[in-house]
Design a protein around this motif. Structure first.
Motif, mmCIF file in Angstrom:
data_model
loop_
_atom_site.group_PDB
_atom_site.id
_atom_site.type_symbol
_atom_site.label_atom_id
_atom_site.label_comp_id
_atom_site.label_asym_id
_atom_site.label_seq_id
_atom_site.Cartn_x
_atom_site.Cartn_y
_atom_site.Cartn_z
ATOM 1 N N ASN A 159 14.258 5.273 15.229
ATOM 2 C CA ASN A 159 12.828 5.129 14.974
ATOM 3 C C ASN A 159 12.181 4.167 15.965
ATOM 4 O O ASN A 159 10.958 4.090 16.048
ATOM 5 C CB ASN A 159 12.596 4.626 13.540
ATOM 6 N N ILE A 160 13.022 3.431 16.688
ATOM 7 C CA ILE A 160 12.540 2.463 17.661
ATOM 8 C C ILE A 160 12.597 3.082 19.048
ATOM 9 O O ILE A 160 13.606 3.685 19.425
ATOM 10 C CB ILE A 160 13.412 1.186 17.642
ATOM 11 N N GLY A 161 11.532 2.945 19.819
ATOM 12 C CA GLY A 161 11.589 3.474 21.178
ATOM 13 C C GLY A 161 10.230 3.781 21.768
ATOM 14 O O GLY A 161 9.195 3.267 21.324
ATOM 15 N N VAL A 162 10.258 4.660 22.760
ATOM 16 C CA VAL A 162 9.056 5.017 23.519
ATOM 17 C C VAL A 162 8.901 6.530 23.508
ATOM 18 O O VAL A 162 9.881 7.266 23.666
ATOM 19 C CB VAL A 162 9.146 4.504 24.972
ATOM 20 N N ARG A 163 7.692 6.982 23.332
ATOM 21 C CA ARG A 163 7.389 8.414 23.357
ATOM 22 C C ARG A 163 6.306 8.680 24.381
ATOM 23 O O ARG A 163 5.260 8.034 24.373
ATOM 24 C CB ARG A 163 6.929 8.889 21.979
ATOM 25 N N LYS A 206 -5.214 2.950 36.583
ATOM 26 C CA LYS A 206 -6.007 2.372 35.499
ATOM 27 C C LYS A 206 -5.581 3.006 34.188
ATOM 28 O O LYS A 206 -5.390 4.222 34.097
ATOM 29 C CB LYS A 206 -7.497 2.613 35.744
ATOM 30 N N ALA A 207 -5.408 2.182 33.177
ATOM 31 C CA ALA A 207 -4.970 2.676 31.880
ATOM 32 C C ALA A 207 -5.703 1.917 30.782
ATOM 33 O O ALA A 207 -6.433 0.952 31.039
ATOM 34 C CB ALA A 207 -3.456 2.521 31.737
ATOM 35 N N TYR A 208 -5.506 2.371 29.539
ATOM 36 C CA TYR A 208 -6.125 1.755 28.381
ATOM 37 C C TYR A 208 -5.040 1.467 27.358
ATOM 38 O O TYR A 208 -4.176 2.304 27.096
ATOM 39 C CB TYR A 208 -7.194 2.661 27.778
ATOM 40 N N SER A 209 -5.075 0.286 26.769
ATOM 41 C CA SER A 209 -4.018 -0.141 25.858
ATOM 42 C C SER A 209 -4.571 -0.433 24.468
ATOM 43 O O SER A 209 -5.665 -1.007 24.330
ATOM 44 C CB SER A 209 -3.323 -1.386 26.412
ATOM 45 N N ILE A 226 0.019 1.524 22.219
ATOM 46 C CA ILE A 226 -0.279 2.854 22.754
ATOM 47 C C ILE A 226 -1.013 2.687 24.084
ATOM 48 O O ILE A 226 -1.985 1.929 24.170
ATOM 49 C CB ILE A 226 -1.141 3.671 21.774
ATOM 50 N N THR A 227 -0.544 3.376 25.086
ATOM 51 C CA THR A 227 -1.154 3.304 26.414
ATOM 52 C C THR A 227 -1.657 4.678 26.814
ATOM 53 O O THR A 227 -0.915 5.670 26.697
ATOM 54 C CB THR A 227 -0.136 2.795 27.459
ATOM 55 N N GLU A 238 -0.129 9.943 26.988
ATOM 56 C CA GLU A 238 -0.081 8.896 25.977
ATOM 57 C C GLU A 238 1.336 8.331 25.899
ATOM 58 O O GLU A 238 2.303 9.095 25.842
ATOM 59 C CB GLU A 238 -0.491 9.433 24.605
ATOM 60 N N ILE A 239 1.446 7.011 25.883
ATOM 61 C CA ILE A 239 2.744 6.359 25.770
ATOM 62 C C ILE A 239 2.736 5.529 24.494
ATOM 63 O O ILE A 239 1.954 4.588 24.352
ATOM 64 C CB ILE A 239 3.030 5.449 26.983
#
Length: 266
Positions: A159-163, A206-209, A226-227, A238-239
């Motif tokens: 359940n822990i991680g990056v998508r 350029k990104a948004y966090s 969320i990035t 989306e990250i």
């Protein structure tokens, strides 16, 4: 004296030529709908096209000639020379030229990773990232230029991680990235009224966090960052980086490293 060519030879040539043309047309239709041949499978496409052209020329009586040399290891001064004509020559010429053109388009950029990390490059979307060699698992679903879901999960708790998720930007917000960012922040504030958000930079873009702490399916707090990175006016990457409140500092640091290693190539 003119040699009479059987009718079946001409028919066979026309059939192979027609099938090769249909194959080309199918590739074009697929590209229109955003479906591209993966880089690691393009050589198979080249072989099929080369065989189709070679068989068409063979049965239709076309004339093609090829001559060249193949260098041999340790015998650089005396390479192996060859010459061919007809269908074999057509096969060699088409195979060589097509494979050369495809390989130039499929060269993967280098994603620089720190020691203990390995890279993963998504050729369809031209972005990559690094993740730890140990303690993490990579899980990829179907990927194309309009859909992608890539998960990097911790082995001790999946359940822990990056998508990494690819989505489309609503038409009303095209060319209005700042407005889309603000509207999204308002929407996600319903999950956490203490949401923190602001502009950032990822992979030189350029990104948004957004930083919030929603509840998971068990009702447990799950801090999530969320990035958003705009790949184009229409496509958004989306990250999602998530962990539990009691997650070790080591895993938290590795999650941050994965996100920070994201590189966009255009």
């Amino acid at each position: 004296m003119t040699r009479q060519v059987p009718n079946w030879v001409v028919i066979a040539g026309a059939v192979f030529g027609g099938l090769t043309l249909l194959f080309f047309m199918l590739l074009i239709v697929m590209s229109v709908f955003g479906l591209e041949v993966p880089c690691d499978s393009r050589f198979l496409v080249v072989v099929v096209i080369a065989f189709g052209v070679a068989l068409s020329i063979t049965f239709l009586g076309g004339a093609v000639a090829a001559r060249g040399s193949v260098p041999l290891p340790f015998i650089s001064r005396h390479p192996f020379t060859f010459s061919a004509s007809g269908g074999i020559a057509a096969f060699i010429v088409v195979l060589t030229l097509s494979n050369s053109l495809f390989s130039k388009n499929c060269e993967s950029p280098i994603v620089g990773c720190a020691d203990g990390y390995q890279s993963h490059y998504v050729s369809q979307l031209r972005f990559g990232f690094c993740y730890p060699r140990r303690g993490w698992e990579l899980d990829t679903a179907a990927i194309d230029i309009r859909a992608a879901d890539i998960f990097i999960r911790a082995s001790e708790d999946r359940n822990i991680g990056v998508r990494y998720h690819l989505t489309t930007v609503p038409a009303v917000f095209m060319n209005e990235q700042d407005d889309y960012f603000q509207r999204t922040a308002v929407t996600w504030s319903q999950l956490d009224e203490n949401i923190e958000h602001g502009p950032t930079n990822v992979g030189g873009r350029k990104a948004y966090s957004y930083q919030l702490t929603p509840l998971n399916g068990k009702g447990e707090p799950m801090p999530t960052r969320i990035t958003h990175i705009f790949l184009s006016n229409e496509m958004l990457l989306e990250i999602y980086a998530s962990h539990m409140e009691d997650t070790s500092d080591v895993l938290k640091s590795e999650i941050e490293s994965i996100v920070a290693s994201t590189s966009i190539f255009k």
